[in-house]
Every structure is written in C-alpha cells, then in structure tokens.
Motif scaffolding. Structure first.
Motif, PDB file in Angstrom:
ATOM      1  N   ILE A  33       0.812  -1.222   0.000  1.00  0.00           N
ATOM      2  CA  ILE A  33       0.000   0.000   0.000  1.00  0.00           C
ATOM      3  C   ILE A  33       0.847   1.274   0.000  1.00  0.00           C
ATOM      4  O   ILE A  33       0.530   2.229  -0.730  1.00  0.00           O
ATOM      5  N   PRO A  34       1.940   1.353   0.766  1.00  0.00           N
ATOM      6  CA  PRO A  34       2.761   2.587   0.703  1.00  0.00           C
ATOM      7  C   PRO A  34       3.517   2.773  -0.617  1.00  0.00           C
ATOM      8  O   PRO A  34       4.196   3.784  -0.788  1.00  0.00           O
ATOM      9  N   LEU A  35       3.423   1.810  -1.524  1.00  0.00           N
ATOM     10  CA  LEU A  35       4.074   1.812  -2.837  1.00  0.00           C
ATOM     11  C   LEU A  35       5.584   1.592  -2.769  1.00  0.00           C
ATOM     12  O   LEU A  35       6.125   0.757  -3.494  1.00  0.00           O
ATOM     13  N   PHE A  36       6.302   2.346  -1.926  1.00  0.00           N
ATOM     14  CA  PHE A  36       7.759   2.177  -1.883  1.00  0.00           C
ATOM     15  C   PHE A  36       8.157   0.833  -1.268  1.00  0.00           C
ATOM     16  O   PHE A  36       9.316   0.422  -1.359  1.00  0.00           O
ATOM     17  N   THR A  37       7.206   0.147  -0.640  1.00  0.00           N
ATOM     18  CA  THR A  37       7.476  -1.175  -0.058  1.00  0.00           C
ATOM     19  C   THR A  37       7.154  -2.309  -1.023  1.00  0.00           C
ATOM     20  O   THR A  37       7.421  -3.467  -0.721  1.00  0.00           O
ATOM     21  N   ALA A  38       6.585  -1.982  -2.185  1.00  0.00           N
ATOM     22  CA  ALA A  38       6.109  -3.023  -3.093  1.00  0.00           C
ATOM     23  C   ALA A  38       7.246  -3.881  -3.644  1.00  0.00           C
ATOM     24  O   ALA A  38       7.068  -5.074  -3.889  1.00  0.00           O
ATOM     25  N   GLY A  39       8.422  -3.304  -3.851  1.00  0.00           N
ATOM     26  CA  GLY A  39       9.545  -4.072  -4.358  1.00  0.00           C
ATOM     27  C   GLY A  39       9.964  -5.168  -3.394  1.00  0.00           C
ATOM     28  O   GLY A  39      10.168  -6.325  -3.791  1.00  0.00           O
ATOM     29  N   SER A  40      10.071  -4.824  -2.124  1.00  0.00           N
ATOM     30  CA  SER A  40      10.421  -5.814  -1.113  1.00  0.00           C
ATOM     31  C   SER A  40       9.308  -6.829  -0.932  1.00  0.00           C
ATOM     32  O   SER A  40       9.561  -8.009  -0.668  1.00  0.00           O
ATOM     33  N   ALA A  41       8.061  -6.376  -1.081  1.00  0.00           N
ATOM     34  CA  ALA A  41       6.920  -7.284  -0.972  1.00  0.00           C
ATOM     35  C   ALA A  41       6.957  -8.320  -2.097  1.00  0.00           C
ATOM     36  O   ALA A  41       6.709  -9.514  -1.871  1.00  0.00           O
ATOM     37  N   LEU A  42       7.290  -7.871  -3.296  1.00  0.00           N
ATOM     38  CA  LEU A  42       7.382  -8.785  -4.426  1.00  0.00           C
ATOM     39  C   LEU A  42       8.540  -9.766  -4.268  1.00  0.00           C
ATOM     40  O   LEU A  42       8.427 -10.946  -4.603  1.00  0.00           O
ATOM     41  N   THR A  43       9.649  -9.290  -3.716  1.00  0.00           N
ATOM     42  CA  THR A  43      10.794 -10.164  -3.451  1.00  0.00           C
ATOM     43  C   THR A  43      10.428 -11.247  -2.454  1.00  0.00           C
ATOM     44  O   THR A  43      10.746 -12.432  -2.647  1.00  0.00           O
ATOM     45  N   ALA A  44       9.756 -10.860  -1.370  1.00  0.00           N
ATOM     46  CA  ALA A  44       9.320 -11.831  -0.369  1.00  0.00           C
ATOM     47  C   ALA A  44       8.321 -12.819  -0.962  1.00  0.00           C
ATOM     48  O   ALA A  44       8.339 -14.012  -0.638  1.00  0.00           O
ATOM     49  N   LEU A  45       7.452 -12.331  -1.835  1.00  0.00           N
ATOM     50  CA  LEU A  45       6.486 -13.208  -2.496  1.00  0.00           C
ATOM     51  C   LEU A  45       7.202 -14.270  -3.319  1.00  0.00           C
ATOM     52  O   LEU A  45       6.852 -15.460  -3.250  1.00  0.00           O
ATOM     53  N   HIS A  46       8.217 -13.869  -4.082  1.00  0.00           N
ATOM     54  CA  HIS A  46       8.951 -14.830  -4.903  1.00  0.00           C
ATOM     55  C   HIS A  46       9.655 -15.877  -4.038  1.00  0.00           C
ATOM     56  O   HIS A  46       9.704 -17.063  -4.410  1.00  0.00           O
ATOM     57  N   TYR A  47      10.194 -15.459  -2.913  1.00  0.00           N
ATOM     58  CA  TYR A  47      10.863 -16.417  -2.029  1.00  0.00           C
ATOM     59  C   TYR A  47       9.892 -17.497  -1.584  1.00  0.00           C
ATOM     60  O   TYR A  47      10.198 -18.698  -1.636  1.00  0.00           O
ATOM     61  N   CYS A  48       8.706 -17.074  -1.144  1.00  0.00           N
ATOM     62  CA  CYS A  48       7.700 -18.038  -0.683  1.00  0.00           C
ATOM     63  C   CYS A  48       7.225 -18.930  -1.821  1.00  0.00           C
ATOM     64  O   CYS A  48       7.003 -20.133  -1.629  1.00  0.00           O
ATOM     65  N   LEU A  49       7.082 -18.352  -3.006  1.00  0.00           N
ATOM     66  CA  LEU A  49       6.553 -19.127  -4.132  1.00  0.00           C
ATOM     67  C   LEU A  49       7.508 -20.217  -4.591  1.00  0.00           C
ATOM     68  O   LEU A  49       7.090 -21.338  -4.876  1.00  0.00           O
ATOM     69  N   TRP A  50       8.827 -19.896  -4.666  1.00  0.00           N
ATOM     70  CA  TRP A  50       9.724 -20.950  -5.120  1.00  0.00           C
ATOM     71  C   TRP A  50       9.908 -22.021  -4.056  1.00  0.00           C
ATOM     72  O   TRP A  50      10.147 -23.187  -4.383  1.00  0.00           O
ATOM     73  N   ARG A  51       9.720 -21.660  -2.790  1.00  0.00           N
ATOM     74  CA  ARG A  51       9.706 -22.687  -1.747  1.00  0.00           C
ATOM     75  C   ARG A  51       8.482 -23.587  -1.906  1.00  0.00           C
ATOM     76  O   ARG A  51       8.561 -24.808  -1.698  1.00  0.00           O
ATOM     77  N   MET A  52       7.353 -22.996  -2.278  1.00  0.00           N
ATOM     78  CA  MET A  52       6.140 -23.773  -2.513  1.00  0.00           C
ATOM     79  C   MET A  52       6.291 -24.672  -3.728  1.00  0.00           C
ATOM     80  O   MET A  52       5.859 -25.826  -3.712  1.00  0.00           O
ATOM     81  N   VAL A  53       6.904 -24.147  -4.790  1.00  0.00           N
ATOM     82  CA  VAL A  53       7.114 -24.946  -5.999  1.00  0.00           C
ATOM     83  C   VAL A  53       7.996 -26.145  -5.708  1.00  0.00           C
ATOM     84  O   VAL A  53       7.798 -27.241  -6.261  1.00  0.00           O
ATOM     85  N   ARG A  54       8.958 -25.969  -4.828  1.00  0.00           N
ATOM     86  CA  ARG A  54       9.850 -27.066  -4.457  1.00  0.00           C
ATOM     87  C   ARG A  54       9.279 -27.944  -3.351  1.00  0.00           C
ATOM     88  O   ARG A  54       9.948 -28.859  -2.874  1.00  0.00           O
ATOM     89  N   ASN A  55       8.048 -27.651  -2.936  1.00  0.00           N
ATOM     90  CA  ASN A  55       7.379 -28.430  -1.883  1.00  0.00           C
ATOM     91  C   ASN A  55       8.168 -28.432  -0.580  1.00  0.00           C
ATOM     92  O   ASN A  55       8.213 -29.434   0.135  1.00  0.00           O
ATOM     93  N   GLU A  56       8.798 -27.303  -0.285  1.00  0.00           N
ATOM     94  CA  GLU A  56       9.521 -27.148   0.973  1.00  0.00           C
ATOM     95  C   GLU A  56       8.593 -26.505   1.997  1.00  0.00           C
ATOM     96  O   GLU A  56       8.116 -25.386   1.809  1.00  0.00           O
ATOM     97  N   GLU A  57       8.330 -27.219   3.048  1.00  0.00           N
ATOM     98  CA  GLU A  57       7.372 -26.751   4.045  1.00  0.00           C
ATOM     99  C   GLU A  57       7.977 -25.656   4.915  1.00  0.00           C
ATOM    100  O   GLU A  57       9.188 -25.545   5.079  1.00  0.00           O
ATOM    101  N   GLY A  58       7.093 -24.861   5.473  1.00  0.00           N
ATOM    102  CA  GLY A  58       7.509 -23.779   6.365  1.00  0.00           C
ATOM    103  C   GLY A  58       6.368 -22.806   6.564  1.00  0.00           C
ATOM    104  O   GLY A  58       5.389 -22.807   5.810  1.00  0.00           O
ATOM    105  N   SER A  59       6.491 -21.968   7.577  1.00  0.00           N
ATOM    106  CA  SER A  59       5.466 -20.975   7.856  1.00  0.00           C
ATOM    107  C   SER A  59       5.538 -19.862   6.814  1.00  0.00           C
ATOM    108  O   SER A  59       6.551 -19.171   6.700  1.00  0.00           O
ATOM    109  N   ILE A  60       4.467 -19.680   6.053  1.00  0.00           N
ATOM    110  CA  ILE A  60       4.452 -18.676   4.993  1.00  0.00           C
ATOM    111  C   ILE A  60       4.634 -17.279   5.562  1.00  0.00           C
ATOM    112  O   ILE A  60       5.423 -16.477   5.049  1.00  0.00           O
ATOM    113  N   LEU A  61       3.921 -16.966   6.628  1.00  0.00           N
ATOM    114  CA  LEU A  61       4.002 -15.635   7.218  1.00  0.00           C
ATOM    115  C   LEU A  61       5.408 -15.345   7.726  1.00  0.00           C
ATOM    116  O   LEU A  61       5.944 -14.252   7.505  1.00  0.00           O
TER     117      LEU A  61
END
Length: 220
Positions: A33-61
C-alpha cells in the motif's frame, strides 16, 4: 470415499495451494500500500513461491516477513527508480490519450511512436524487475550484479522471459479491461497466481544453476 477424504489426494493439495496463494496475495497487497514497499513485498512473495514450488514446508508468514525485512534496504532504492519510470509511463499514457488536445501537430504517426516507445519501456522494465526480484530472493549479491544478471537472464532465457511477460502483463491488461469484474480476482489471486505460474517457469533455470554453478551465490 476414503480416497477423497485423504489429505494427500489432489483435491486437498489444490485447496491447500489456493489457500496459501490467497494469503500471499492479501499480504502482498497490504504491504504494498505505501508503494515504496512493493519491491520488497514482491521479493518476499517470490521467495515463498519458489519454496512452494519445491514443496519445501515452512510458515508462509514467517518466511515472507523475514525475507521482506532482510531485503528492504537493498531493494527499495531500485524500486524507487522503478516508481519514477512508472510515473513517466503514466504521463506518457495521459499524453497519448489527450494527444490531439495537447499536441495536435503530432498526428497519428506521432501517437504511434509514443505507443511503441511506452510499450517497449513497459516490457523491458517488467522483465528486469521480474528477474531482479527473483534473484534477490534467492542469492546474496550487490544490486549492480543482480541487475546485470537480471538483464542477462531476460535475454539468455528469452522464451521463459516471454512466458512470464505474457502471464504478468496479460493479467494486468485483462484486469484493466475488465476492471469492473476483476476487482475480486485482484484482491484474492491477482498477484500471487500469475507469479506462482512464473515460479513454475523459472524454477528449472535455478535448479540447473544451483546444481552446476556454485559460484552463482549462496542460497538463503
């Protein structure tokens, strides 16, 4: 019936995947929402997604906010440049839409040149941001190296880059065209679902790099 209620069957796995994607989508939207945080938000999203693709379990939050904090200082300066480019692009769109009133002398040919220039800029920036945020989410390097590698990856893996551009820009364009119906989709899966599909596209590249090029960087 016993097979249907088995939590290891395809239905429960699909529901679990969709649930995780909805959580990631909502978190990414709120954090951005603050816009300047969106880049880091997208980076964190990619980290979680490739862990999901590799079926590596862990707390998403936990994974999401840990990676968000770790990469905020590095990603934000680059993202601010992207925001400036986005503002320039928005000004271009406004100018193109009102070209007859603002610059009647340019005509249709001038309008077409502006459309082509804007389209090229949007495609190049999207490709660079896509690969850059993926690389930052996986490897520790300077921004200069990450941006260089993002440019090389955009060209070196062009078929995959093109597929990701179709997924990301296609979703964005579709949401703009059908904005009246797309709002619920954007709020629920509009970011995480196309990026999850992108993770399926780029994951084979990193499997090869992680296995063959130890000098690429240390995985987080």
């Amino acid at each position: 019936m016993e097979g249907f209620f088995n939590q290891n069957n395809w239905f429960y796995k699909l529901m679990g995947l969709l649930f995780d994607l909805v959580i990631l989508n909502v978190i990414t939207l709120v954090v951005s929402i603050p816009l300047f945080t969106a880049g880091s938000a997208l980076t964190a999203l990619h980290y979680c997604l490739w862990r999901m693709v590799r079926n590596e379990e862990g707390s998403i939050l936990k994974m999401y906010f840990t990676v968000f904090r770790e990469n905020f200082k590095q990603v934000t300066p680059v993202w601010l440049v992207v925001l400036v480019c986005a503002l320039i692009g928005a000004a271009d769109v406004y100018f193109i839409a009102h070209i007859q009133q603002l610059a009647p002398g340019l005509g249709n040919s001038g309008r077409m040149v502006l459309i082509v220039a804007f389209s090229i800029m949007a495609v190049v920036i999207t490709a660079l941001v896509q690969w850059y945020t993926v690389l930052v989410s996986r490897y520790k390097n300077s921004n200069a190296i990450h941006l260089k590698n993002a440019a090389l990856a955009s060209l070196g893996f062009f078929p995959r880059t093109l597929t990701m551009l179709i997924l990301v820009l296609g979703t964005a364009i579709g949401c703009v065209i059908f904005y009246g119906y797309a709002v619920p989709f954007v709020l629920i899966l509009g970011i995480s679902l196309p990026q999850y599909c992108c993770a399926l596209v780029y994951e084979p590249v990193f499997k090869k790099l992680d296995g063959e090029e130890s000098s690429a960087g240390s995985k987080k």
